[in-house]
Enzyme design. Structure first.
Site, PDB file in Angstrom:
ATOM      1  CB  ALA A   2     -39.017 -20.541  60.852  1.00 49.20           C
ATOM      2  CD  GLN A  55     -41.050 -27.585  64.708  1.00 50.32           C
ATOM      3  OE1 GLN A  55     -40.857 -26.533  64.361  1.00 50.32           O
ATOM      4  NE2 GLN A  55     -40.542 -28.053  65.700  1.00 50.32           N
ATOM      5  CB  CYS A  85     -41.718 -21.163  68.125  1.00 50.88           C
ATOM      6  SG  CYS A  85     -41.585 -19.729  67.346  1.00 50.88           S
ATOM      7  CE  LYS A 124     -36.024 -27.691  69.614  1.00 46.46           C
ATOM      8  NZ  LYS A 124     -36.339 -26.408  68.507  1.00 46.46           N
ATOM      9  N   GLY A 186     -29.339 -26.610  72.205  1.00 47.73           N
ATOM     10  CA  GLY A 186     -29.224 -25.313  72.859  1.00 47.73           C
ATOM     11  C   GLY A 186     -27.716 -25.255  72.765  1.00 47.73           C
ATOM     12  CG  ASP A 187     -26.406 -21.774  73.640  1.00 45.87           C
ATOM     13  OD1 ASP A 187     -26.898 -21.228  72.824  1.00 45.87           O
ATOM     14  OD2 ASP A 187     -26.369 -21.396  74.676  1.00 45.87           O
ATOM     15  N   GLY A 209     -28.793 -26.231  65.866  1.00 45.22           N
ATOM     16  CA  GLY A 209     -29.265 -25.223  64.894  1.00 45.22           C
ATOM     17  C   GLY A 209     -28.465 -24.192  64.612  1.00 45.22           C
TER      18      GLY A 209
HETATM   19  C1  LIG Z   1     -34.069 -18.455  63.049  1.00 41.73           C
HETATM   20  C2  LIG Z   1     -34.545 -19.353  63.773  1.00 41.73           C
HETATM   21  C3  LIG Z   1     -35.621 -20.032  63.527  1.00 41.73           C
HETATM   22  C4  LIG Z   1     -36.314 -21.251  64.259  1.00 41.73           C
HETATM   23  N1  LIG Z   1     -37.145 -21.909  64.114  1.00 41.73           N
HETATM   24  C5  LIG Z   1     -37.556 -22.980  64.579  1.00 41.73           C
HETATM   25  C6  LIG Z   1     -38.719 -23.970  64.146  1.00 41.73           C
HETATM   26  O1  LIG Z   1     -39.234 -23.441  63.147  1.00 41.73           O
HETATM   27  N2  LIG Z   1     -38.933 -24.755  64.924  1.00 41.73           N
HETATM   28  C7  LIG Z   1     -38.281 -25.345  66.059  1.00 41.73           C
HETATM   29  O2  LIG Z   1     -38.603 -26.115  66.777  1.00 41.73           O
HETATM   30  N3  LIG Z   1     -37.256 -24.306  66.519  1.00 41.73           N
HETATM   31  C8  LIG Z   1     -37.055 -23.221  65.811  1.00 41.73           C
HETATM   32  N4  LIG Z   1     -35.698 -22.431  66.206  1.00 41.73           N
HETATM   33  C9  LIG Z   1     -35.214 -22.993  67.489  1.00 41.73           C
HETATM   34  C10 LIG Z   1     -34.048 -23.781  67.238  1.00 41.73           C
HETATM   35  O3  LIG Z   1     -34.554 -25.084  66.610  1.00 41.73           O
HETATM   36  C11 LIG Z   1     -33.265 -24.328  68.378  1.00 41.73           C
HETATM   37  O4  LIG Z   1     -34.030 -24.977  69.365  1.00 41.73           O
HETATM   38  C12 LIG Z   1     -32.612 -22.986  69.029  1.00 41.73           C
HETATM   39  O5  LIG Z   1     -31.895 -22.180  67.971  1.00 41.73           O
HETATM   40  C13 LIG Z   1     -31.197 -23.391  70.053  1.00 41.73           C
HETATM   41  O6  LIG Z   1     -30.668 -24.274  69.469  1.00 41.73           O
HETATM   42  P1  LIG Z   1     -29.188 -23.752  68.985  1.00 41.73           P
HETATM   43  O7  LIG Z   1     -28.395 -23.098  69.827  1.00 41.73           O
HETATM   44  O8  LIG Z   1     -28.414 -24.928  68.334  1.00 41.73           O
HETATM   45  O9  LIG Z   1     -29.427 -22.891  67.809  1.00 41.73           O
HETATM   46  C14 LIG Z   1     -35.565 -21.496  65.608  1.00 41.73           C
HETATM   47  C15 LIG Z   1     -34.484 -20.922  65.890  1.00 41.73           C
HETATM   48  C16 LIG Z   1     -33.711 -19.726  65.150  1.00 41.73           C
HETATM   49  C17 LIG Z   1     -32.767 -18.983  65.322  1.00 41.73           C
END
Ligand SMILES: Cc1cc2nc3c(=O)[nH]c(=O)nc-3n(C[C@H](O)[C@H](O)[C@H](O)COP(=O)(O)O)c2cc1C
Length: 313
Positions: A2, A55, A85, A124, A186-187, A209
């Protein structure tokens, strides 16, 4: 994500090797879909980005089913359900990861959505509610039985929000318990980490992400490392500048000048935050009000000799 994975950013990630990119989450309350914000989240879902994955988030099985149908009319090829979320705004409505506490409701929602649409539905989720209630495996089994076709698991519990580090043991357990593809998340911030997590968990894919912020070429780097074992360098400064300038132009094309310029600020910070002496530049950049002046400022900054040092990772 988001506020991040809008149409311009998704397009950029796809162009740089992402196999798929999902919209920002959209509320299942379709009355809100008339709002400017949601319309922009749903718009420009052109075929160029296929498969289009929308989504949705919500807690009412009927509303979720209706939202899925309407998302299909908007051009979705895949519906993804958000149960990950942790945001208070979302959890207060018992949506997002708050659902992980209510498995009968999870089951009801998943069945309703799968039954409502003729396209694949994915989910998710997280590893559980908190460390004492890591029910990720139970949720995953419910999902598979409901006809969910792929599951993405963020390796944190709801209680962890984004703190600490992601763990992959629960993801590995989920992979062993299911036959549908599982995507680990994640990470995952380097090609090596992607390969490590794929090997460790047995997941079918990884989702990236935050590490893609200001770094959309990470997808092709991961892709290349997986297929050749070769560790790619960062793109040259010239290429990075071209990518960033194109991103800025696309933001203005998509949102119009005023909104595009505002949204560009956070992306530019992500792209440039690891460069030396970035703070004064960003302060200046954030006061610019036209896309043209933003593009000139970025071009000028990236031409300064001191910027020509390799970006510090
Ligand atoms: C600013 C922000 C917005 C996010 N919005 C969503 C979302 O709309 N839908 C979703 O499934 N996950 C959302 N996430 C979670 C990410 O998809 C992801 O699961 C999480 O950041 C961990 O992965 P990463 O370490 O690769 O960022 C959001 C994360 C962040 C930081």
């Amino acid at each position: 994500m988001a506020g991040v994975t809008d149409a311009p950013f998704r397009r950029l990630c796809r162009e740089h090797g992402a196999g798929m990119a999902t919209t920002e989450m959209i509320s299942s309350d379709t009355r809100l879909w008339r709002s400017k914000k949601t319309r922009s989240r749903l718009s420009a879902l052109d075929r160029e980005q296929a498969p289009v994955c929308i989504q949705i988030a919500g807690s009412e099985p009927k509303a979720m089913a209706e939202a899925a149908k309407q998302a299909m009319d908007f051009g979705a090829d895949i519906i993804d359900i958000n149960m990950g979320c942790p945001a208070k705004k979302v959890c207060r409505k018992l949506a997002g990861s708050a659902l992980l506490r209510n498995t009968p409701l999870v089951e009801h929602i998943l069945h309703s959505v799968v039954k409502a649409v003729a396209i694949p539905v994915t989910l998710k989720t997280r590893t559980g509610w908190d460390k004492e209630h890591k029910n990720g495996v139970a949720i995953a089994k419910i999902a598979e039985q409901a006809g969910i076709q792929a599951l993405t698991v963020h390796g944190r519990t709801r209680a962890c929000r984004f703190d600490g580090v992601a763990e992959y043991d629960t993801i590995a357990e989920i992979v062993s318990a299911l036959s549908i593809p599982v995507v680990a998340n994640g990470d995952i911030n380097t090609p090596q980490k992607a390969v490590q997590v794929l090997r460790y968990t047995g997941a079918a894919a990884v989702m990236i992400g935050r590490p893609a912020l200001g770094n959309p070429w990470i997808f092709e780097q991961v892709e290349r490392y997986i297929s050749t074992g070769e560790l790619p360098k960062n793109p040259s400064l010239d290429i990075r500048r071209e990518i960033l300038l194109r991103h800025l132009r696309q933001l203005t094309d998509f949102y119009g000048e005023q909104v595009g310029v505002r949204i560009a600020r956070k992306h530019v910070r992500w792209y440039l935050e690891t460069y030396p002496n970035i703070t004064p530049f960003l302060k200046h950049f954030n006061q610019l009000h036209t896309s043209q002046s933003q593009q000139e400022a970025v071009t000028d900054f990236l031409r300064r000799p001191e910027t020509h040092e390799e970006k510090v990772a």
